[in-house]
Design a protein around this motif. Structure first.
Motif, short mmCIF file in Angstrom:
data_model
loop_
_atom_site.label_atom_id
_atom_site.label_comp_id
_atom_site.label_asym_id
_atom_site.label_seq_id
_atom_site.Cartn_x
_atom_site.Cartn_y
_atom_site.Cartn_z
N ARG A 172 65.73 -4.84 -57.64
CA ARG A 172 65.70 -3.42 -58.02
C ARG A 172 67.08 -2.76 -57.90
O ARG A 172 67.16 -1.53 -57.71
N ARG B 289 53.40 -5.12 -65.03
CA ARG B 289 53.49 -4.49 -63.72
C ARG B 289 52.30 -4.84 -62.85
O ARG B 289 52.42 -5.02 -61.63
N GLU C 25 58.01 -4.33 -66.99
CA GLU C 25 57.32 -3.11 -67.37
C GLU C 25 55.93 -3.40 -67.93
O GLU C 25 54.96 -2.72 -67.60
N ARG D 69 65.83 0.48 -65.04
CA ARG D 69 65.87 1.53 -66.04
C ARG D 69 64.85 2.61 -65.70
O ARG D 69 63.83 2.32 -65.05
N PRO D 70 65.09 3.84 -66.13
CA PRO D 70 64.09 4.91 -65.89
C PRO D 70 62.78 4.56 -66.57
O PRO D 70 62.76 3.82 -67.58
N ASP D 71 61.69 5.08 -66.07
CA ASP D 71 60.38 4.82 -66.66
C ASP D 71 60.38 5.23 -68.13
O ASP D 71 60.81 6.34 -68.49
N GLY D 72 59.90 4.32 -68.98
CA GLY D 72 59.78 4.62 -70.39
C GLY D 72 61.06 4.46 -71.18
O GLY D 72 61.08 4.67 -72.39
N HIS D 73 62.17 4.09 -70.49
CA HIS D 73 63.46 3.97 -71.19
C HIS D 73 63.58 2.58 -71.81
O HIS D 73 63.38 1.58 -71.15
N ARG D 74 63.90 2.53 -73.10
CA ARG D 74 64.15 1.25 -73.76
C ARG D 74 65.05 1.48 -74.95
O ARG D 74 64.79 2.34 -75.77
N THR E 209 70.23 0.23 -69.45
CA THR E 209 69.71 1.40 -68.76
C THR E 209 70.58 2.62 -69.05
O THR E 209 71.75 2.49 -69.42
#
Length: 265
Positions: free
Chosen positions: A255, A165, A162, A259-264, A99
């Protein structure tokens, strides 16, 4: 008659030059293959650069370790400092892979959860003496194993959550708690992180001769003693990795580590 590293690998200038050339060629091959076959997680093509940087960093870091290792293994302050640096770098590396937000530091939990009690047990039982030459390599192996499975388990779990979901939301609609719904998705995928260590243990002596075994042989130990030490390292490593995976999945299911949304990466 015992073997020694010097008898198997004579040290001279010619060999040193050949070694440098070979290392440069192999690193170039790794970078070239990754670039040619686009072995990157996305279109940015950043993996070849990462391979190059990793190779150069490895050379620089090993050179630095060669300079400070004597101090690190002969003084208590040096030993403690060396172990703290090893652990800190492992935590930062694992966190950066999982993350980009402030939760990265929580990767200290899965790495420490397995390594600390295992090393403490070894010291308390006297199986490993409180000496740098014995403690540093064994602790390094355990930290490295925990680092690897923490990254693999964390990435697999976060990716699955992710991509699936909708299944998590469906489970919650059926009455599952948030933690339990996420755990049902994350746990099976994360458990694959144990496969490399499991396969290494299954095939030891048949496919691979790991470093502890070979190192002890080169140091003059008997094959039986070298095998016993290697077996101990492999079993301890499996315990450390199992704990690391379990703690990683728990943090993600609750939780705490996300990681932030869309982070990879």
């Amino acid at each position: 008659m015992t073997l020694s590293a010097r008898s198997l690998l004579p040290v001279n200038i010619t060999l040193g030059v050949l070694l440098v050339v070979l290392l440069v060629v192999l690193l170039a091959v790794a970078v070239g293959v990754a670039y040619w076959f686009r072995l990157s997680p996305d279109s940015s093509g950043g993996r070849p650069r990462e391979i190059l940087v990793a190779g150069v960093r490895a050379a620089a870091q090993l050179a630095a370790v060669s300079v400070v290792i004597t101090w690190a293994v002969t003084t208590v302050a040096g030993l403690v400092a060396f172990l703290v640096v090893m652990f800190s770098v492992a935590v930062r590396t694992a966190g950066r892979r999982l993350t980009s937000n402030r939760t990265w530091w929580l990767t200290a939990a899965p790495i420490a959860a397995g390594v600390v009690p295992t090393v403490a047990a070894l010291l308390l039982t006297g199986l490993v003496p409180l000496k740098g030459l014995a403690l540093v390599p064994i602790t390094g192996i355990l930290i490295g194993g925990a680092l690897t499975v923490t990254v693999l388990a964390g990435r697999r779990a976060l990716d699955e959550l992710e991509q699936r979901r909708g299944e998590v939301e469906a489970a919650m609609a059926l009455g599952f708690l948030d933690r339990d719904a996420r755990m049902e998705i994350a746990r099976p995928a994360a458990s694959d992180a144990l496969l490399p260590g499991l396969d290494q243990t299954r095939t030891v002596g048949l496919v691979t001769l790991p470093g502890a075994f070979v190192g002890m042989l080169l140091g003059g130990a008997s094959p039986v003693m070298a095998g016993a030490v290697q077996l101990f390292v492999l079993i301890a490593l499996m315990a450390v990795q199992a704990i690391a995976v379990a703690v990683t999945v728990e943090l993600i299911a609750r939780r705490r580590l996300f990681r932030p949304d869309g982070h990879r990466r």
